[in-house]
Motif scaffolding. Structure first.
Motif, mmCIF file in Angstrom:
data_model
loop_
_atom_site.group_PDB
_atom_site.id
_atom_site.type_symbol
_atom_site.label_atom_id
_atom_site.label_comp_id
_atom_site.label_asym_id
_atom_site.label_seq_id
_atom_site.Cartn_x
_atom_site.Cartn_y
_atom_site.Cartn_z
ATOM 1 N N TYR A 1 0.812 -1.214 0.000
ATOM 2 C CA TYR A 1 0.000 0.000 0.000
ATOM 3 C C TYR A 1 0.851 1.273 0.000
ATOM 4 O O TYR A 1 0.442 2.304 -0.508
ATOM 5 N N PHE A 2 2.041 1.216 0.582
ATOM 6 C CA PHE A 2 2.862 2.405 0.782
ATOM 7 C C PHE A 2 3.959 2.575 -0.266
ATOM 8 O O PHE A 2 4.949 3.241 -0.001
ATOM 9 N N GLN A 3 3.817 2.038 -1.444
ATOM 10 C CA GLN A 3 4.920 2.049 -2.393
ATOM 11 C C GLN A 3 4.907 3.178 -3.399
ATOM 12 O O GLN A 3 5.794 3.270 -4.235
ATOM 13 N N GLY A 4 3.956 4.081 -3.353
ATOM 14 C CA GLY A 4 3.945 5.217 -4.277
ATOM 15 C C GLY A 4 5.005 6.233 -3.886
ATOM 16 O O GLY A 4 4.753 7.125 -3.093
ATOM 17 N N LEU A 5 6.209 6.085 -4.399
ATOM 18 C CA LEU A 5 7.328 6.922 -3.980
ATOM 19 C C LEU A 5 7.604 8.096 -4.924
ATOM 20 O O LEU A 5 8.660 8.717 -4.849
ATOM 21 N N ASP A 6 6.647 8.426 -5.781
ATOM 22 C CA ASP A 6 6.836 9.554 -6.695
ATOM 23 C C ASP A 6 7.038 10.870 -5.942
ATOM 24 O O ASP A 6 7.844 11.704 -6.340
ATOM 25 N N VAL A 7 6.308 11.042 -4.846
ATOM 26 C CA VAL A 7 6.454 12.247 -4.036
ATOM 27 C C VAL A 7 7.868 12.312 -3.464
ATOM 28 O O VAL A 7 8.484 13.371 -3.419
ATOM 29 N N LEU A 8 8.397 11.169 -3.042
ATOM 30 C CA LEU A 8 9.760 11.114 -2.516
ATOM 31 C C LEU A 8 10.772 11.509 -3.587
ATOM 32 O O LEU A 8 11.721 12.234 -3.307
ATOM 33 N N ALA A 9 10.562 11.057 -4.794
ATOM 34 C CA ALA A 9 11.475 11.404 -5.887
ATOM 35 C C ALA A 9 11.568 12.911 -6.052
ATOM 36 O O ALA A 9 12.656 13.465 -6.212
ATOM 37 N N ASP A 10 10.428 13.586 -5.976
ATOM 38 C CA ASP A 10 10.416 15.043 -6.102
ATOM 39 C C ASP A 10 11.013 15.719 -4.866
ATOM 40 O O ASP A 10 11.820 16.638 -4.986
ATOM 41 N N ALA A 11 10.633 15.259 -3.684
ATOM 42 C CA ALA A 11 11.063 15.906 -2.435
ATOM 43 C C ALA A 11 12.556 15.751 -2.184
ATOM 44 O O ALA A 11 13.204 16.660 -1.669
ATOM 45 N N ALA A 12 13.112 14.585 -2.540
ATOM 46 C CA ALA A 12 14.534 14.331 -2.281
ATOM 47 C C ALA A 12 15.398 14.562 -3.512
ATOM 48 O O ALA A 12 16.623 14.533 -3.415
ATOM 49 N N GLY A 13 14.762 14.747 -4.659
ATOM 50 C CA GLY A 13 15.523 14.971 -5.881
ATOM 51 C C GLY A 13 16.326 13.758 -6.317
ATOM 52 O O GLY A 13 17.434 13.901 -6.829
ATOM 53 N N ILE A 14 15.773 12.569 -6.118
ATOM 54 C CA ILE A 14 16.494 11.355 -6.507
ATOM 55 C C ILE A 14 15.886 10.785 -7.786
ATOM 56 O O ILE A 14 14.682 10.667 -7.910
ATOM 57 N N PRO A 15 16.735 10.441 -8.738
ATOM 58 C CA PRO A 15 16.238 9.945 -10.016
ATOM 59 C C PRO A 15 15.871 8.461 -9.988
ATOM 60 O O PRO A 15 15.116 7.999 -10.821
ATOM 61 N N ASN A 16 16.379 7.701 -9.033
ATOM 62 C CA ASN A 16 16.214 6.244 -9.035
ATOM 63 C C ASN A 16 15.320 5.753 -7.904
ATOM 64 O O ASN A 16 15.639 4.801 -7.221
ATOM 65 N N VAL A 17 14.183 6.379 -7.733
ATOM 66 C CA VAL A 17 13.282 6.038 -6.632
ATOM 67 C C VAL A 17 12.805 4.574 -6.711
ATOM 68 O O VAL A 17 12.475 3.967 -5.705
ATOM 69 N N GLU A 18 12.837 3.990 -7.882
ATOM 70 C CA GLU A 18 12.410 2.592 -8.040
ATOM 71 C C GLU A 18 13.357 1.607 -7.346
ATOM 72 O O GLU A 18 13.018 0.437 -7.163
ATOM 73 N N ASP A 19 14.530 2.068 -6.937
ATOM 74 C CA ASP A 19 15.478 1.213 -6.215
ATOM 75 C C ASP A 19 15.136 1.078 -4.732
ATOM 76 O O ASP A 19 15.788 0.326 -4.012
ATOM 77 N N TYR A 20 14.124 1.821 -4.268
ATOM 78 C CA TYR A 20 13.777 1.822 -2.849
ATOM 79 C C TYR A 20 12.416 1.191 -2.602
ATOM 80 O O TYR A 20 11.502 1.334 -3.400
ATOM 81 N N LEU A 21 12.328 0.551 -1.457
ATOM 82 C CA LEU A 21 11.085 -0.049 -0.995
ATOM 83 C C LEU A 21 10.736 0.613 0.326
ATOM 84 O O LEU A 21 11.561 0.639 1.246
ATOM 85 N N ASN A 22 9.544 1.203 0.416
ATOM 86 C CA ASN A 22 9.090 1.824 1.654
ATOM 87 C C ASN A 22 8.685 0.694 2.607
ATOM 88 O O ASN A 22 7.710 -0.004 2.363
ATOM 89 N N ILE A 23 9.454 0.530 3.694
ATOM 90 C CA ILE A 23 9.187 -0.580 4.620
ATOM 91 C C ILE A 23 8.582 -0.119 5.939
ATOM 92 O O ILE A 23 8.208 -0.943 6.770
#
Length: 188
Positions: free
Chosen positions: A78-100
Motif C-alpha cells: 500500500y505504501f509504495q507510491g514513492l513519486d512524491v519522494l522522488a520530487d522531495a529528495a531529488g532522486i532519479p532512481n526512486v524505483e530502487d527503494y522499498l518503503n518498509i
C-alpha cells in the motif's frame, strides 16, 4: 538455503526479536509497543527482499513506540507510491527503494540494490516539502540491533528541532525506550 547475515554486533533478528517479545510480555503497560506474531510464509508478498521476509516472519508490522514502525506484510504494498519522494529528495532512481515503514511519519526505506536501510529526513517542515536520505544501516539486522533495539534509537527518531536541542528528556515517556531499558539493552 537462505544466508543470514549478522549485524556488526553479531546479533541477528532471530536472536533479537524473540528477546524483545519476551520483554514486551513482561511489560504489559507499554501500550505503544506492538510486537505481533510473525506472518506465515504464504502471507508474505512475493518479491519481498529476503531480509525483510525474515523480519516479517518474526514479527509482522512491529511498532517501536509511536515514532517508528515497519509495515505489516498485508500493508507493505500500500505504501509504495514513492513519486512524491522522488520530487522531495531529488532522486532519479526512486524505483530502487522499498518503503518498509515510517520514522516520525517519514518513509523508512530499504535499498533493493544493496540491502541497506535509509531514513528520510525532512529539510524543514514536512518531509514531502523537501528532504534528504540518510543511510543508517548496511542491512536489516544492523538496523534492528543498533538503531531500533540499541543505543542509537534516539538518533533514529530525532526531529530537526531535536537535533538542535539534543535533550533526551522526552525519552522518559517513550514506551519503546522504556522497553529497551527493561530489557537491559540501554541504560536505565
Amino acid at each position: 538455503m537462505e544466508m543470514v547475515v549478522a549485524a556488526p554486533s553479531g546479533e541477528t533478528m532471530e536472536q533479537l526479536v524473540p528477546a524483545l517479545i519476551r520483554a514486551r510480555r513482561e511489560n504489559a503497560d507499554l501500550a505503544a509497543v506492538m510486537l505481533r506474531p510473525g506472518a506465515p510464509a504464504e502471507a508474505l508478498p512475493d518479491g519481498l527482499p529476503a531480509d525483510l521476509r525474515r523480519l516479517l516472519a518474526l514479527t509482522d508490522g512491529p511498532s517501536f513506540g509511536v515514532r517508528a514502525s515497519v509495515h505489516s506484510a498485508a500493508k507493505i504494498g500500500y505504501f509504495q507510491g514513492l513519486d512524491v519522494l522522488a520530487d522531495a529528495a531529488g532522486i532519479p532512481n526512486v524505483e530502487d527503494y522499498l518503503n518498509i515503514g515510517f520514522v516520525n511519519e517519514a518513509p523508512l526505506l530499504f535499498d533493493t540494490t544493496d540491502g541497506s536501510i535509509l531514513v528520510v529526513r525532512p529539510d524543514l517542515g514536512l518531509w514531502y516539502q523537501g528532504c534528504s536520505l540518510e543511510r543508517i544501516a548496511d542491512n536489516i539486522d544492523g538496523f534492528m540491533s543498533e538503531w531500533v533495539a540499541g543505543p542509537r534509537f534516539p538518533e533514529l527518531v530525532r526531529t530537526p528541532a531535536k537535533a538542535e536541542n539534543e535533550d533526551d528528556s522526552d525519552l522518559a515517556w517513550d514506551d519503546w525506550w522504556r522497553l529497551l531499558q527493561a530489557a537491559g539493552r540501554v541504560p536505565a
